[in-house]
Enzyme design. Sequence first.
Site, PDB file in Angstrom:
ATOM      1  N   CYS A 142       0.679  -1.395  -0.013  1.00 12.60           N
ATOM      2  CA  CYS A 142      -0.027  -0.045   0.085  1.00 12.60           C
ATOM      3  C   CYS A 142       0.872   1.354   0.068  1.00 12.60           C
ATOM      4  CB  CYS A 142      -1.019   0.044   1.037  1.00 12.60           C
ATOM      5  SG  CYS A 142      -2.174  -1.256   1.307  1.00 12.60           S
ATOM      6  N   ASN A 191     -10.264  -0.309   0.622  1.00 15.84           N
ATOM      7  CA  ASN A 191      -8.876  -0.205   0.480  1.00 15.84           C
ATOM      8  C   ASN A 191      -8.435  -0.461  -0.779  1.00 15.84           C
ATOM      9  OD1 ASN A 191      -6.023  -0.635   0.737  1.00 15.84           O
ATOM     10  ND2 ASN A 191      -6.222  -1.505   2.840  1.00 15.84           N
ATOM     11  N   HIS A 243      -3.524   6.984   3.445  1.00 16.93           N
ATOM     12  CA  HIS A 243      -3.935   5.752   2.828  1.00 16.93           C
ATOM     13  C   HIS A 243      -5.344   5.232   3.591  1.00 16.93           C
ATOM     14  CE1 HIS A 243      -4.051   1.759   1.539  1.00 16.93           C
ATOM     15  NE2 HIS A 243      -3.775   1.121   2.617  1.00 16.93           N
TER      16      HIS A 243
HETATM   17  O1  UT7 Z   1      -3.627  -1.770   3.780  1.00 16.49           O
HETATM   18  C1  UT7 Z   1      -3.187  -1.894   5.018  1.00 16.49           C
HETATM   19  C2  UT7 Z   1      -3.594  -3.418   5.569  1.00 16.49           C
HETATM   20  N1  UT7 Z   1      -4.743  -3.738   6.531  1.00 16.49           N
HETATM   21  C3  UT7 Z   1      -5.011  -2.784   7.258  1.00 16.49           C
HETATM   22  O2  UT7 Z   1      -5.110  -1.668   7.480  1.00 16.49           O
HETATM   23  C4  UT7 Z   1      -5.888  -3.342   8.393  1.00 16.49           C
HETATM   24  C5  UT7 Z   1      -6.027  -2.776   9.645  1.00 16.49           C
HETATM   25  N2  UT7 Z   1      -6.811  -3.505  10.537  1.00 16.49           N
HETATM   26  C6  UT7 Z   1      -8.200  -3.320  10.476  1.00 16.49           C
HETATM   27  O3  UT7 Z   1      -8.755  -2.437   9.689  1.00 16.49           O
HETATM   28  C7  UT7 Z   1      -9.211  -3.860  11.605  1.00 16.49           C
HETATM   29  O4  UT7 Z   1      -8.440  -4.599  12.523  1.00 16.49           O
HETATM   30  C8  UT7 Z   1     -10.183  -4.843  11.071  1.00 16.49           C
HETATM   31  C9  UT7 Z   1     -11.235  -4.124  10.271  1.00 16.49           C
HETATM   32  C10 UT7 Z   1      -9.476  -5.694  10.096  1.00 16.49           C
HETATM   33  C11 UT7 Z   1     -10.957  -5.724  11.737  1.00 16.49           C
HETATM   34  O5  UT7 Z   1     -11.500  -5.021  12.903  1.00 16.49           O
HETATM   35  P1  UT7 Z   1     -11.252  -5.230  14.521  1.00 16.49           P
HETATM   36  O6  UT7 Z   1     -12.204  -4.022  15.070  1.00 16.49           O
HETATM   37  O7  UT7 Z   1      -9.727  -4.949  14.657  1.00 16.49           O
HETATM   38  O8  UT7 Z   1     -11.976  -6.443  14.794  1.00 16.49           O
HETATM   39  P2  UT7 Z   1     -11.375  -7.846  15.424  1.00 16.49           P
HETATM   40  O9  UT7 Z   1     -10.255  -8.279  14.446  1.00 16.49           O
HETATM   41  O10 UT7 Z   1     -10.776  -7.467  16.914  1.00 16.49           O
HETATM   42  O11 UT7 Z   1     -12.692  -8.743  15.645  1.00 16.49           O
HETATM   43  C12 UT7 Z   1     -13.568  -8.418  16.576  1.00 16.49           C
HETATM   44  C13 UT7 Z   1     -14.768  -9.305  16.185  1.00 16.49           C
HETATM   45  C14 UT7 Z   1     -14.131 -10.797  16.282  1.00 16.49           C
HETATM   46  O12 UT7 Z   1     -15.091 -11.467  16.874  1.00 16.49           O
HETATM   47  P3  UT7 Z   1     -15.200 -12.043  18.585  1.00 16.49           P
HETATM   48  O13 UT7 Z   1     -13.754 -12.882  18.375  1.00 16.49           O
HETATM   49  O14 UT7 Z   1     -14.830 -10.650  19.116  1.00 16.49           O
HETATM   50  O15 UT7 Z   1     -16.105 -12.928  18.617  1.00 16.49           O
HETATM   51  C15 UT7 Z   1     -14.067 -11.185  14.820  1.00 16.49           C
HETATM   52  O16 UT7 Z   1     -14.096 -12.550  14.444  1.00 16.49           O
HETATM   53  O17 UT7 Z   1     -15.424  -9.265  14.961  1.00 16.49           O
HETATM   54  C16 UT7 Z   1     -15.499 -10.435  14.085  1.00 16.49           C
HETATM   55  N3  UT7 Z   1     -15.236 -10.020  12.767  1.00 16.49           N
HETATM   56  C17 UT7 Z   1     -16.413  -9.875  12.158  1.00 16.49           C
HETATM   57  N4  UT7 Z   1     -17.530  -9.674  12.381  1.00 16.49           N
HETATM   58  C18 UT7 Z   1     -18.387  -9.515  11.347  1.00 16.49           C
HETATM   59  C19 UT7 Z   1     -13.971  -9.748  12.167  1.00 16.49           C
HETATM   60  N5  UT7 Z   1     -14.340  -9.501  10.716  1.00 16.49           N
HETATM   61  C20 UT7 Z   1     -15.722  -9.497  10.738  1.00 16.49           C
HETATM   62  C21 UT7 Z   1     -16.710  -9.099   9.778  1.00 16.49           C
HETATM   63  N6  UT7 Z   1     -17.941  -9.339  10.095  1.00 16.49           N
HETATM   64  N7  UT7 Z   1     -16.133  -8.896   8.424  1.00 16.49           N
END
Ligand code: UT7
Length: 339
Positions: free
Chosen positions: A124, A296, A266
Amino acid sequence: MTQNNHPSPFAARITGTGSAFPKRIVTNNDLSKTLDTSDEWIRERTGIRERRISKVGDPAEQNSSLALIAARNALEMAGKAPDDIDQIIYATVSPDTLVPPTSCWLQYKLGASRSSALDVNAACSGFLNCLATADQYIRSGQIKTSLVVGAEVLSAITNWEDRSTAILFGDAAGAVIVERTEPDNPRRILSSHLGADGNLWELFQLPAGGSNMEVTPERHAQKLDKMQMKGKEIFKIAVKTLADYANTALQANGMKIEDVDWFIPHQANLRIIEAVAKRLDFPMEKVLINLDRYGNTSSASVPTMMDEAVRDGRIKPGQVLLLDVFGAGLTFASVLMRY
Ligand code: UT7
């Protein structure tokens, strides 16, 4: 970190911008039909409402075909022809083909017969690495005009069964024309700062497909040829490094955050952007955002955002723009310019 703002007999400035997107809009609700997710979760956790996805097999929506439209738009704005281009530098992690480089596909489609062609993979952070490279070539006196592209068809390397990544990405192309100008022209690229931390390689990877691991039917079935990400870890690092690279760019130019007219980060996650703006004490009204409509788009996120704001009149000549990115690798970059 590499810092590029040494004195030089020339300077470089952006004289044209362009962008292109596939036709098909995929909404969060569309994704929730095949994934255990919801429009509400995606909007609240990321700020994304919809993204554009290329039609598989459509030659008009390949990476270099989208880049072709973006490049033509940028050339038109700059009042330049394909033969004026000395150099194409092309940021992508989703090339048309690994060989030949996608920059060569674009050179061929555009008919930019005088131009050199180079692909850059800095994930990115690719577009800003390319912009910094073009700036250096121009300032060294070696070339006059560069076409810098950031273009992705991330849908081809997305695991559509993984809700933690599939909801984030989209396809797009952005392009800018960078031209030689006088070193005392206020409208120029003022500095670029580039960096990386390869220790963090595991946070975002696409394991199979390179020479480390060839794609076999088994590995394809395991989705090892698609992007894998540790989102939570990246999130924290992204907030810190985006703020650090923004501050470094300002300090190098003796500027304060109030001197910046537009912050173009970004476009990965609205919560990351809001957290960085808070750290920098920068008002969200002056932060440019397109991730709600495109998700993204990796190396295309900054140039497509810039093109939109130039064309709708938000970015005006002479304004100070702070471009700031992070990506897989991990890689980091900021560029400060007076547009
Ligand atoms: O280009 C650059 C590269 N990448 C990035 O910039 C990514 C940076 N990170 C992020 O944007 C965020 O970490 C994410 C959007 C990927 C995830 O958000 P988060 O607030 O960090 O969520 P999490 O991974 O802590 O997940 C929270 C909960 C989990 O469930 P439990 O364990 O609390 O029951 C996940 O399984 O949300 C669940 N979850 C979802 N639920 C519904 C993860 N993805 C999803 C989804 N829909 N798509």
